[in-house]
Design an enzyme around this catalytic site. Structure first.
Site, short mmCIF file in Angstrom:
data_model
loop_
_atom_site.label_atom_id
_atom_site.label_comp_id
_atom_site.label_asym_id
_atom_site.label_seq_id
_atom_site.Cartn_x
_atom_site.Cartn_y
_atom_site.Cartn_z
N ASP A 52 21.73 -2.58 -35.99
CA ASP A 52 23.18 -2.52 -35.81
C ASP A 52 23.56 -3.26 -34.54
O ASP A 52 23.47 -2.72 -33.44
CB ASP A 52 23.60 -1.03 -35.75
CG ASP A 52 25.06 -0.87 -35.37
OD1 ASP A 52 25.79 -1.88 -35.34
OD2 ASP A 52 25.46 0.27 -35.11
N GLU A 77 4.67 -8.39 -0.43
CA GLU A 77 5.72 -9.30 0.06
C GLU A 77 6.18 -8.87 1.45
O GLU A 77 5.63 -7.95 2.05
CB GLU A 77 6.89 -9.33 -0.94
CG GLU A 77 7.01 -10.65 -1.71
CD GLU A 77 7.27 -11.86 -0.82
OE1 GLU A 77 7.81 -11.72 0.28
OE2 GLU A 77 6.93 -12.98 -1.25
N ARG A 132 15.63 -21.61 -5.42
CA ARG A 132 15.34 -20.37 -4.71
C ARG A 132 16.42 -19.29 -4.82
O ARG A 132 16.25 -18.19 -4.32
CB ARG A 132 15.07 -20.67 -3.23
CG ARG A 132 13.77 -21.44 -3.03
CD ARG A 132 13.54 -21.81 -1.57
NE ARG A 132 13.41 -20.67 -0.69
CZ ARG A 132 12.28 -20.01 -0.46
NH1 ARG A 132 11.16 -20.39 -1.05
NH2 ARG A 132 12.26 -18.97 0.37
N GLU A 180 8.55 -16.82 -9.84
CA GLU A 180 7.89 -15.98 -8.82
C GLU A 180 8.71 -14.70 -8.71
O GLU A 180 9.72 -14.68 -8.02
CB GLU A 180 7.88 -16.70 -7.47
CG GLU A 180 7.18 -18.04 -7.47
CD GLU A 180 7.43 -18.81 -6.16
OE1 GLU A 180 7.57 -18.19 -5.09
OE2 GLU A 180 7.50 -20.04 -6.23
N GLU A 213 11.56 -26.21 -6.81
CA GLU A 213 11.64 -24.75 -6.69
C GLU A 213 13.09 -24.36 -6.38
O GLU A 213 13.58 -24.64 -5.28
CB GLU A 213 10.70 -24.26 -5.57
CG GLU A 213 10.75 -22.76 -5.35
CD GLU A 213 10.06 -22.33 -4.05
OE1 GLU A 213 9.64 -23.17 -3.24
OE2 GLU A 213 9.98 -21.10 -3.84
N ARG A 268 12.14 -24.26 3.78
CA ARG A 268 12.40 -23.09 2.92
C ARG A 268 13.84 -22.57 3.04
O ARG A 268 14.22 -21.63 2.35
CB ARG A 268 11.45 -21.95 3.28
CG ARG A 268 10.12 -22.03 2.61
CD ARG A 268 9.31 -20.75 2.74
NE ARG A 268 8.28 -20.66 1.72
CZ ARG A 268 7.22 -21.42 1.66
NH1 ARG A 268 7.00 -22.35 2.57
NH2 ARG A 268 6.33 -21.30 0.69
N GLU A 302 4.80 -9.14 -4.94
CA GLU A 302 5.01 -10.31 -5.81
C GLU A 302 3.75 -10.54 -6.63
O GLU A 302 2.63 -10.40 -6.12
CB GLU A 302 5.31 -11.55 -4.96
CG GLU A 302 5.48 -12.83 -5.79
CD GLU A 302 5.94 -14.03 -4.97
OE1 GLU A 302 6.77 -13.85 -4.04
OE2 GLU A 302 5.46 -15.14 -5.25
N HIS A 304 12.26 -17.02 -7.57
CA HIS A 304 12.31 -18.49 -7.45
C HIS A 304 11.80 -19.07 -8.75
O HIS A 304 10.83 -18.56 -9.33
CB HIS A 304 11.41 -18.95 -6.30
CG HIS A 304 11.74 -18.29 -5.00
ND1 HIS A 304 10.93 -18.31 -3.91
CD2 HIS A 304 12.83 -17.56 -4.63
CE1 HIS A 304 11.48 -17.64 -2.91
NE2 HIS A 304 12.64 -17.16 -3.34
N GLU A 364 9.67 -11.04 -7.57
CA GLU A 364 9.45 -10.04 -6.52
C GLU A 364 10.06 -8.70 -6.95
O GLU A 364 11.03 -8.67 -7.71
CB GLU A 364 10.10 -10.51 -5.22
CG GLU A 364 9.46 -11.78 -4.69
CD GLU A 364 10.15 -12.39 -3.48
OE1 GLU A 364 9.51 -13.20 -2.79
OE2 GLU A 364 11.34 -12.08 -3.23
N1 GLU Z 1 12.26 -12.49 -0.73
C1 GLU Z 1 12.77 -13.80 -0.51
C2 GLU Z 1 14.00 -14.03 -1.39
O1 GLU Z 1 14.79 -13.19 -1.45
C3 GLU Z 1 11.75 -14.88 -0.75
C4 GLU Z 1 10.50 -14.77 0.05
C5 GLU Z 1 9.55 -15.92 -0.30
O2 GLU Z 1 9.76 -17.06 0.14
O3 GLU Z 1 8.63 -15.67 -1.10
O4 GLU Z 1 14.20 -15.03 -2.01
MG MG Z 2 7.89 -14.42 -2.52
#
Ligand code: GLU
Ligand code: MG
Length: 443
Positions: free
Chosen positions: A53, A188, A334, A131, A332, A315, A195, A244, A133
């Site tokens: 349904d 982490e 993020r 990735e 990547e 980063r 992670e 990510h 977390e």
């Molecule tokens: N926890 C971080 C985020 O909120 C990333 C940490 C990392 O670079 O793995 O994206």
């Molecule tokens: Mg990470």
């Protein structure tokens, strides 16, 4: 080539004394749903004759057109390695169909299929490595989640300080049993945060894997008396949960983002893809960062992005190009978080990247410095915009972006927006503990 046929699945179920078959699908807001059948129904199941349904599922259909069918993707057949003491159960992930056999336009997996088809028509396969977390919290006497973390340690700490080391191992072992290639797992940054990374796959498999991964983590954490959450920012003042996504396009078996002679050994296609994603990212956020809470993660200071930029190392950028080149060349992204519906989020990212390719877009200059340290004026002068700062802004950006709206299609879009507008309204009218603490004595 397919791994399984209907016949091999029927035989496997019978010969291995599998007692239940679970047909899984995902609602528009990313919740995994399923219908469980006794093994006697396996023939009907593999032939797509199981009906449910649809009007009871968030974002699916109206009551007058509620009959929908589950068409299993046979290659997702797997015996679930947990809770076998309650009966051995296999699962298959399904596409959702209308009674006439056509794809149901509100099925998130169908939304991803459509964009993948477009990529295939352009000669590309889209590969994704997520990735994910998550936090592990203690539960209270009633078994309800608390926000007390299960340990007090941080990045790459190990047992006995990391008290969830063995829970993480159990999760990895269970996932390996259902065909995941686990690449690494670690504690982490935040207390109680973890992670586990698994190998990249074509985007459809990757999205299916994300759904399976979340189920495995939650199920196995519970066995150890813990509550696993993929909520983006469960605790103020510490890191949030990101997801990510590492993206690459392949063409004729070769990584289309790699060019030995390109700047940073990246191809024109890679730059165009980056430009497309950066152009559409405010709208993508409504799908990749879908909760009110998602925007409490996207703030400076916690390795989560806030500004629209790209970089080969840094980063702090929204899109980072990790060091590996050749077959492993990837982008990547993020900002996504693991509360998203991965089918919708990946569909939007791919569509945006393909748009960049089709229009031959050029990305802005690479951000080589720590973007958080720039002043607002410096960022504006450099043309570095900001990500939406709330679900409200993201929803407005989605409405204003015909390309991303088109990815969802009319039905999924209207259902998605209706649900999210309700969520936003409900949030805005609540009085939070922060407001009470801040105002009650002052005013
Ligand atoms: N926890 C971080 C985020 O909120 C990333 C940490 C990392 O670079 O793995 O994206
Ligand atoms: Mg990470």
């Amino acid at each position: 080539m397919s791994k399984y046929t209907s016949e091999t699945i029927i035989r496997t179920v019978r010969e291995n004394h599998i007692q239940f078959v679970r047909l899984q699908f995902t609602d528009i807001f990313g919740q995994l749903k399923s219908v469980t059948l006794p093994a006697s129904q396996i023939e009907k199941a593999v032939n797509g004759q199981i009906m449910f349904d649809g009007s009871s599922i968030e974002g699916y259909t109206r009551i007058e057109e509620s009959d929908q069918y589950l068409r299993p993707d046979l290659d997702t057949f797997a015996v679930l390695p947990w809770n076998q003491e309650y009966g051995v159960c296999a699962r298959m992930i399904c596409d959702v169909c209308n009674p006439d056999g056509t794809a149901f336009s509100g099925d998130p997996r169908g939304v991803l299929h459509k964009v993948l088809k477009k990529a295939a028509d352009m000669g590309y396969t889209f590969n994704v490595g997520p990735e994910c977390e998550f936090f592990l919290f203690k539960t209270d006497a009633d078994g309800k989640p608390t926000t007390k973390t299960n340990d007090e340690v941080g990045y790459f700490d190990q047992g006995p300080l990391d008290s969830a080391e063995f829970t993480r191992r159990q999760i990895c072992l269970a996932l390996e049993k259902i065909g995941f290639e686990i690449e690494a797992s670690h504690h982490e940054c935040a207390a109680g945060q973890h992670e586990i990374d698994f190998k990249y796959a074509d985007a459809l498999t990757a999205a299916d894997n994300i759904m399976t991964f979340k189920l495995a983590v939650k199920t196995l954490a519970r066995k150890d008396g813990l509550h696993a959450t993929f909520m983006p920012k469960p605790i103020f003042g510490v890191a949030g949960n990101g997801m990510h996504i590492n993206m690459s396009l392949f063409r004729d078996g070769k990584n289309a983002f790699y060019d030995e002679n390109g700047t940073h050994q990246l191809s024109p296609i890679a730059y165009q893809f980056i430009a497309g994603v950066l152009e559409h990212i405010p709208a993508i956020c409504a799908l990749s960062n879908p909760l009110v809470n998602s925007y409490k993660r996207l703030v400076p200071g916690y390795e989560a992005p806030c500004y629209i930029s790209w970089s080969t190392g840094n980063r702090s950028a929204l899109i980072r190009v990790p060091a590996p080149r050749g077959t492993s060349t990837r982008l990547e992204l993020r900002n996504p978080d693991p509360s998203c519906n991965p089918y919708l989020a990946l569909a939007a990212c791919l569509a945006a990247g393909l748009d960049g390719i089709e229009r031959g877009l050029t990305p802005p200059e690479e951000a080589t410095e720590n973007i958080y340290e720039l002043t607002n004026e410096q960022r504006i002068a450099r043309g570095i915009g900001s990500l939406p700062s709330s679900l409200r802004e993201a929803l407005d950006a989605l409405r204003a972006d015909p390309l991303v709206c088109g990815v969802l299609g009319e039905h999924a879009l209207s259902q998605y927006l209706a649900g999210k507008e309700e969520e936003w309204k409900s949030y805005c009218t609540r009085v939070s503990s922060w407001e009470v603490e801040r105002y009650i004595t002052l005013y």
